[in-house]
Design an enzyme around this catalytic site. Structure first.
Site, PDB file in Angstrom:
ATOM      1  N   LYS A 110       0.813  -1.224   0.000  1.00  0.00           N
ATOM      2  CA  LYS A 110       0.000   0.000   0.000  1.00  0.00           C
ATOM      3  C   LYS A 110       0.839   1.263   0.000  1.00  0.00           C
ATOM      4  CE  LYS A 110      -4.239  -1.898   1.845  1.00  0.00           C
ATOM      5  NZ  LYS A 110      -5.426  -1.741   2.654  1.00  0.00           N
ATOM      6  N   LYS A 191      -9.205 -10.907  -4.355  1.00  0.00           N
ATOM      7  CA  LYS A 191     -10.298 -11.011  -3.379  1.00  0.00           C
ATOM      8  C   LYS A 191     -11.268  -9.841  -3.506  1.00  0.00           C
ATOM      9  CE  LYS A 191      -8.797  -8.511   0.641  1.00  0.00           C
ATOM     10  NZ  LYS A 191      -9.010  -8.298   2.032  1.00  0.00           N
ATOM     11  N   LYS A 194     -13.123  -3.949  -0.207  1.00  0.00           N
ATOM     12  CA  LYS A 194     -13.827  -2.687  -0.004  1.00  0.00           C
ATOM     13  C   LYS A 194     -13.133  -1.542  -0.706  1.00  0.00           C
ATOM     14  CE  LYS A 194     -14.286  -3.314   4.742  1.00  0.00           C
ATOM     15  NZ  LYS A 194     -13.067  -2.691   5.175  1.00  0.00           N
TER      16      LYS A 194
HETATM   17  P1  ATP Z   1      -9.944  -3.969   2.158  1.00  0.00           P
HETATM   18  O1  ATP Z   1     -10.879  -4.844   1.392  1.00  0.00           O
HETATM   19  O2  ATP Z   1     -10.357  -2.542   2.204  1.00  0.00           O
HETATM   20  O3  ATP Z   1      -8.505  -4.189   1.829  1.00  0.00           O
HETATM   21  P2  ATP Z   1     -10.382  -5.753   4.233  1.00  0.00           P
HETATM   22  O4  ATP Z   1     -11.812  -6.060   3.956  1.00  0.00           O
HETATM   23  O5  ATP Z   1      -9.331  -6.751   3.946  1.00  0.00           O
HETATM   24  O6  ATP Z   1     -10.054  -4.346   3.640  1.00  0.00           O
HETATM   25  P3  ATP Z   1     -11.202  -5.317   6.860  1.00  0.00           P
HETATM   26  O7  ATP Z   1     -12.410  -4.642   6.428  1.00  0.00           O
HETATM   27  O8  ATP Z   1     -10.578  -4.742   8.065  1.00  0.00           O
HETATM   28  O9  ATP Z   1     -10.154  -5.377   5.736  1.00  0.00           O
HETATM   29  O10 ATP Z   1     -11.458  -6.860   7.054  1.00  0.00           O
HETATM   30  C1  ATP Z   1     -12.461  -7.370   7.850  1.00  0.00           C
HETATM   31  C2  ATP Z   1     -12.421  -8.885   7.780  1.00  0.00           C
HETATM   32  O11 ATP Z   1     -13.002  -9.324   6.540  1.00  0.00           O
HETATM   33  C3  ATP Z   1     -11.018  -9.473   7.830  1.00  0.00           C
HETATM   34  O12 ATP Z   1     -10.995 -10.538   8.757  1.00  0.00           O
HETATM   35  C4  ATP Z   1     -10.769  -9.965   6.420  1.00  0.00           C
HETATM   36  O13 ATP Z   1      -9.927 -11.074   6.382  1.00  0.00           O
HETATM   37  C5  ATP Z   1     -12.178 -10.325   5.947  1.00  0.00           C
HETATM   38  N1  ATP Z   1     -12.298 -10.242   4.485  1.00  0.00           N
HETATM   39  C6  ATP Z   1     -12.091  -9.146   3.728  1.00  0.00           C
HETATM   40  N2  ATP Z   1     -12.302  -9.422   2.426  1.00  0.00           N
HETATM   41  C7  ATP Z   1     -12.652 -10.737   2.345  1.00  0.00           C
HETATM   42  C8  ATP Z   1     -13.000 -11.615   1.267  1.00  0.00           C
HETATM   43  N3  ATP Z   1     -13.047 -11.208   0.021  1.00  0.00           N
HETATM   44  N4  ATP Z   1     -13.316 -12.895   1.560  1.00  0.00           N
HETATM   45  C9  ATP Z   1     -13.288 -13.314   2.839  1.00  0.00           C
HETATM   46  N5  ATP Z   1     -12.966 -12.546   3.906  1.00  0.00           N
HETATM   47  C10 ATP Z   1     -12.649 -11.267   3.672  1.00  0.00           C
END
Ligand code: ATP
Ligand code: LTN
Length: 325
Positions: A110, A191, A194
């Site tokens: 990042k 993946k 967000k």
């Molecule tokens: P970003 O998508 O903005 O990089 P993030 O979703 O990885 O952020 P958080 O929102 O803090 O970060 O994550 C919340 C939880 O959701 C974490 O435990 C992460 O592992 C899980 N998570 C995020 N995206 C996925 C996905 N596509 N599939 C499964 N679990 C996910």
């Protein structure tokens, strides 16, 4: 009873990857002694809009409640409401090293060596260590991308204990079962996320049934016609895993049942399963959104409970590191 801590950032809108990969797991495993935190301070490490941060923090908490986090059992709170997180971060900053933070792959991805990124982005894992260590969490349920950060928290705890005496519990990361990683519907090699701009590839929890259906019907599939999982079929594999997550049935069972099905019919089945699964959650969210004071009240109570533990830990830490009580 195992002490558990996990957090989610109020950046962007929560999606079904967060839901199936994290929120449902938190809700089904929750117990007294578990803490779930909306980590708003972590969301400040990249450029953001203050009003949006306030709204998203609140909405995310409401989604967690709608998923089934029960604030009478687990503790649900907002990170910035408990000021000990910021205080502990400074003290742990004086224990963590530039070398270990510089090795964090998330920072490298990042921040990419740009001078303009915030010091907060570099320091992100120390704040995360503070989150975990303040509550003596033994287990930290996260996605695989967070493994390195939890290991760093453990290293920092160990170093602190060695230097100042036994203070912190050493945490360990726990991961969802295989298949709990939902990929982008348009780019099944990455993946669902967000922060990436891929609105058609991401199903937000806030999307309605029609939008959900359209996005799934337009999901990329693969060449060939067979509904089966495999490395050569990332699109179909992702949809099978989504169907599995939504129905609680195994991918193998679904493959057997769907042998010979056309992609179009298969996608319809996935769409309806996801919509059905999310229906009660979306309904509950709408109720909570209509009563923001109730959510604020729940969060205030959560912070109060979290603060008791955090303050006790900080009293111990302050005494050990030689600053006034
Ligand atoms: P970003 O998508 O903005 O990089 P993030 O979703 O990885 O952020 P958080 O929102 O803090 O970060 O994550 C919340 C939880 O959701 C974490 O435990 C992460 O592992 C899980 N998570 C995020 N995206 C996925 C996905 N596509 N599939 C499964 N679990 C996910
Ligand atoms: N960095 C995590 C969010 C997070 C977290 C935590 C997870 C912040 N503090 C403490 C577990 C424990 C992420 O990006 N998913």
């Amino acid at each position: 009873m195992t002490k558990v801590f996990s957090g989610v950032k109020p950046t962007g809108r929560p999606h079904i990857g967060n839901y199936f990969g994290a929120f449902t797991r938190w809700a089904s495993e929750q117990d007294t002694g578990h803490l779930y935190c909306v980590v708003d301070l972590h969301a400040m490490t990249v450029p953001y809009d203050p009003e949006e941060l306030r709204t998203r923090t609140h909405e995310l908490a409401a989604w967690l409640l709608a998923t089934g986090i029960d604030p009478d059992r687990a503790t649900l709170f907002v990170q910035s409401h408990v000021r000990e997180h910021a205080e502990a971060t400074w003290i742990l900053d004086c224990v963590a090293t530039m070398g270990e933070l510089g090795r964090m792959t998330q920072f490298k991805d990042k921040g990419g060596g740009r001078d303009s990124v915030s010091v907060g982005l570099f320091n992100y894992p120390v704040l995360m260590a503070a989150d975990i260590l303040l509550y003596h969490a033994e287990e930290v349920p996260v996605g695989a991308d967070q493994r390195q950060h939890v290991e760093l928290s453990r290293d920092i705890a160990q170093r602190f204990n060695h230097r100042f005496g036994e203070t912190f519990t050493l945490p360990k990361a726990t991961f969802p079962p295989a298949g709990a990683r939902i990929m982008d519907l348009q780019h099944p090699d990455r993946k669902m996320s967000k922060s990436d701009e891929s609105p058609q590839g991401t199903i937000d929890l806030a999307d309605d049934a029609d939008v959900t259906r359209k996005k799934i019907m337009r999901a990329v599939t693969d060449s060939g016609t067979e509904v089966r999982s495999g490395e050569d079929k990332p699109g179909v594999t992702n949809l099978l895993e989504l169907l599995s997550a939504a129905t609680g049935r195994t991918v193998a069972e679904l493959e057997a049942e769907l042998a010979g099905a056309r992609y179009g019919d298969f996608k319809k089945q996935v769409a309806e399963a996801v919509i059905e699964r999310l229906r009660p959650v979306r309904e509950r969210y709408a109720e909570l959104a209509a009563d923001p004071h109730a959510v604020a009240d729940t969060l205030a109570k959560g912070a109060e409970r979290a603060r008791q533990t955090a303050a006790a830990t900080m009293a111990d830490v302050r005494a050990r590191v030689g600053i006034s009580a």
